[in-house]
Motif scaffolding. Structure first.
Motif, short mmCIF file in Angstrom:
data_model
loop_
_atom_site.label_atom_id
_atom_site.label_comp_id
_atom_site.label_asym_id
_atom_site.label_seq_id
_atom_site.Cartn_x
_atom_site.Cartn_y
_atom_site.Cartn_z
N VAL A 159 0.83 -1.20 0.00
CA VAL A 159 0.00 0.00 0.00
C VAL A 159 0.87 1.25 0.00
O VAL A 159 0.64 2.18 -0.80
N PHE A 160 1.87 1.31 0.88
CA PHE A 160 2.72 2.49 0.93
C PHE A 160 3.51 2.66 -0.36
O PHE A 160 3.65 3.76 -0.89
N GLY A 161 4.04 1.54 -0.88
CA GLY A 161 4.76 1.61 -2.15
C GLY A 161 3.84 2.02 -3.30
O GLY A 161 4.21 2.86 -4.13
N GLY A 162 2.63 1.45 -3.34
CA GLY A 162 1.68 1.84 -4.38
C GLY A 162 1.25 3.27 -4.26
O GLY A 162 1.03 3.96 -5.27
N TYR A 163 1.15 3.76 -3.03
CA TYR A 163 0.78 5.16 -2.77
C TYR A 163 1.81 6.11 -3.39
O TYR A 163 1.46 7.12 -4.00
N MET A 164 3.09 5.77 -3.27
CA MET A 164 4.14 6.60 -3.86
C MET A 164 4.22 6.43 -5.38
O MET A 164 4.32 7.41 -6.13
N VAL A 165 4.17 5.19 -5.84
CA VAL A 165 4.32 4.92 -7.27
C VAL A 165 3.14 5.51 -8.05
O VAL A 165 3.31 6.03 -9.17
N GLU A 166 1.94 5.46 -7.48
CA GLU A 166 0.77 6.02 -8.16
C GLU A 166 0.97 7.50 -8.45
O GLU A 166 0.68 7.98 -9.55
N ASP A 167 1.46 8.24 -7.45
CA ASP A 167 1.70 9.67 -7.67
C ASP A 167 2.76 9.90 -8.74
O ASP A 167 2.66 10.83 -9.55
N LEU A 168 3.81 9.06 -8.72
CA LEU A 168 4.88 9.23 -9.70
C LEU A 168 4.40 8.97 -11.13
O LEU A 168 4.86 9.63 -12.07
N ILE A 169 3.49 8.03 -11.30
CA ILE A 169 3.05 7.65 -12.64
C ILE A 169 1.91 8.53 -13.13
O ILE A 169 1.90 9.00 -14.27
N VAL A 170 0.92 8.77 -12.28
CA VAL A 170 -0.32 9.43 -12.71
C VAL A 170 -0.17 10.94 -12.79
O VAL A 170 -0.71 11.58 -13.69
N PHE A 171 0.60 11.54 -11.86
CA PHE A 171 0.65 13.00 -11.76
C PHE A 171 2.04 13.52 -12.11
O PHE A 171 3.05 12.83 -11.94
N ARG A 172 2.06 14.75 -12.56
CA ARG A 172 3.33 15.41 -12.88
C ARG A 172 3.79 16.16 -11.63
O ARG A 172 3.29 17.23 -11.30
N LEU A 173 4.76 15.58 -10.95
CA LEU A 173 5.24 16.15 -9.69
C LEU A 173 6.35 17.15 -9.93
O LEU A 173 7.14 17.01 -10.88
N GLY A 174 6.43 18.14 -9.05
CA GLY A 174 7.53 19.09 -9.09
C GLY A 174 8.81 18.45 -8.59
O GLY A 174 8.81 17.32 -8.07
N PRO A 175 9.94 19.15 -8.71
CA PRO A 175 11.23 18.57 -8.30
C PRO A 175 11.26 18.13 -6.85
O PRO A 175 11.76 17.04 -6.52
N MET A 176 10.74 18.96 -5.93
CA MET A 176 10.79 18.63 -4.52
C MET A 176 9.92 17.41 -4.20
O MET A 176 10.34 16.51 -3.46
N LEU A 177 8.70 17.39 -4.74
CA LEU A 177 7.83 16.24 -4.50
C LEU A 177 8.38 14.98 -5.16
O LEU A 177 8.23 13.88 -4.62
N LEU A 178 9.03 15.12 -6.30
CA LEU A 178 9.63 13.97 -6.96
C LEU A 178 10.73 13.37 -6.09
O LEU A 178 10.79 12.15 -5.89
N LEU A 179 11.60 14.23 -5.55
CA LEU A 179 12.65 13.75 -4.66
C LEU A 179 12.06 13.15 -3.39
O LEU A 179 12.57 12.16 -2.86
N HIS A 180 10.98 13.75 -2.90
CA HIS A 180 10.33 13.24 -1.69
C HIS A 180 9.83 11.82 -1.92
O HIS A 180 10.06 10.92 -1.10
N HIS A 181 9.15 11.57 -3.05
CA HIS A 181 8.59 10.26 -3.31
C HIS A 181 9.71 9.23 -3.55
O HIS A 181 9.60 8.08 -3.12
N ILE A 182 10.76 9.63 -4.25
CA ILE A 182 11.88 8.71 -4.46
C ILE A 182 12.55 8.37 -3.13
O ILE A 182 12.92 7.22 -2.87
#
Length: 324
Positions: A159-182
């Motif tokens: 669930v936690f991994g899917g929660y992060m991966v979903e945002d990475l795939i579905v939405f266009r994240l800014g640099p800070m949020l991208l680094l946060h999810h990675i």
């Protein structure tokens, strides 16, 4: 990659159900041949079925629990999409926040942060009889259990991994949020695979972090509310402190762990705490400046007093009323 020996019989086949009733409901066991030297590292239980001695040279027959925990992750993905679709119907949540994400996404994330992840964490703790030390022992000894004891650990992972991966795939994240999810995904893999004894502390720290993030999402929905601001500021500070304590417990409870592993855990958690608290402080200062500007523009307390005096019950009676 685990190698499979090519044999006349099936290399991967269903194993007989030999586990407890709980594991029977949650887990399907499959037999697989792996190199004998690799079997202890995989922490897989040996198969109870005797093997042909001609096929056992350098290979060992083990059982792999291909459990149903991933179905919990799939169910979360489906329900998350439904919640997001419902939140999208609110016309006031179609705009974007300061991070460039739509507001309906802030609303749809909150149920995962406040309800789903804490519930899975408590179920994992219940499987360990509410004993952190027992949970640490189980997590450090094996990835798979025959009695379903790590079932909810795997659910949290999915669930936690899917929660992060979903945002990475579905939405266009800014640099800070991208680094946060990675960074979140790196911490997840590190705690589950590299340093499994620290998994309970990682889960607790992730739940604490997400609770603070839930109040940030609430503040993004209602940025002009003073009460929501202070709820966000207090919860974010408390969640950062709780996550820091979880990281310290994770590091101190494993004296035999490598220095590099401890440094990675402390550095990643400390970076998250500093950036999150800085963002929180910036929001508080911005809100205070906006409130002072509004007071200055409206004349402050004198203007409020004039508005109060102009209310109907404070007005002087009309001439018609006086004549009567």
């Amino acid at each position: 990659t685990v190698g499979l020996q090519a044999t006349p019989s099936h290399a991967l086949r269903r194993a007989p159900q030999h586990a407890a009733p709980l594991a029977t409901m949650l887990t399907t066991w499959w037999e697989m041949r792996v190199p004998a030297a690799l079997a202890p590292r995989l922490k897989l239980p040996p198969s109870p079925v005797p093997t042909d001695s001609s096929l056992s040279d350098g290979w060992e027959l083990v059982v792999v629990p291909l459990g149903a925990a991933w179905l919990v992750g799939v169910a979360w993905l489906v329900s998350s999409a439904l919640v997001r679709k419902l939140c999208r119907k609110n016309p006031s949540w179609t705009s974007t926040d300061e991070f460039g994400l739509p507001l309906y996404l802030c609303a749809s994330h909150m149920w995962t942060q406040i309800m789903v992840l804490p519930a899975i964490f408590l179920l994992s703790l219940a499987c360990a009889n509410y004993s952190i030390s027992g949970w640490v022992d189980t997590a450090s000894s094996t990835w798979f259990t025959a009695n379903g004891q790590r079932f909810w650990d795997w659910c949290f992972f999915y669930v936690f991994g899917g929660y992060m991966v979903e945002d990475l795939i579905v939405f266009r994240l800014g640099p800070m949020l991208l680094l946060h999810h990675i960074g979140c995904l790196a911490g997840l893999m590190f705690a589950f695979v590299v340093c499994p004894a620290g998994w309970p502390y990682f889960s607790a720290g992730a739940v604490a972090f997400e609770f603070g993030s839930a109040l940030l999402n609430l503040y993004c929905l209602y940025p002009h509310s003073r009460y929501v601001l202070w709820a966000y500021a207090s919860s974010m500070t408390c969640s950062n402190a709780a996550a820091g304590l979880c990281c310290a417990a994770m590091v101190l409870s494993q004296p035999s762990a490598a220095i590099g592993a401890k440094a990675f855990s402390a550095t990643l958690t400390g970076t998250f705490i500093l950036l999150r608290q800085k963002t929180c402080n910036d929001y508080v200062r911005k809100h205070r400046r906006a409130a002072r500007a509004r007071r200055k523009e409206g004349g402050g307390g004198h203007q409020r007093r004039r508005r109060w005096l102009s209310l109907p019950w404070r007005r002087a009676p009309s001439a018609a009323c006086k004549s009567t």
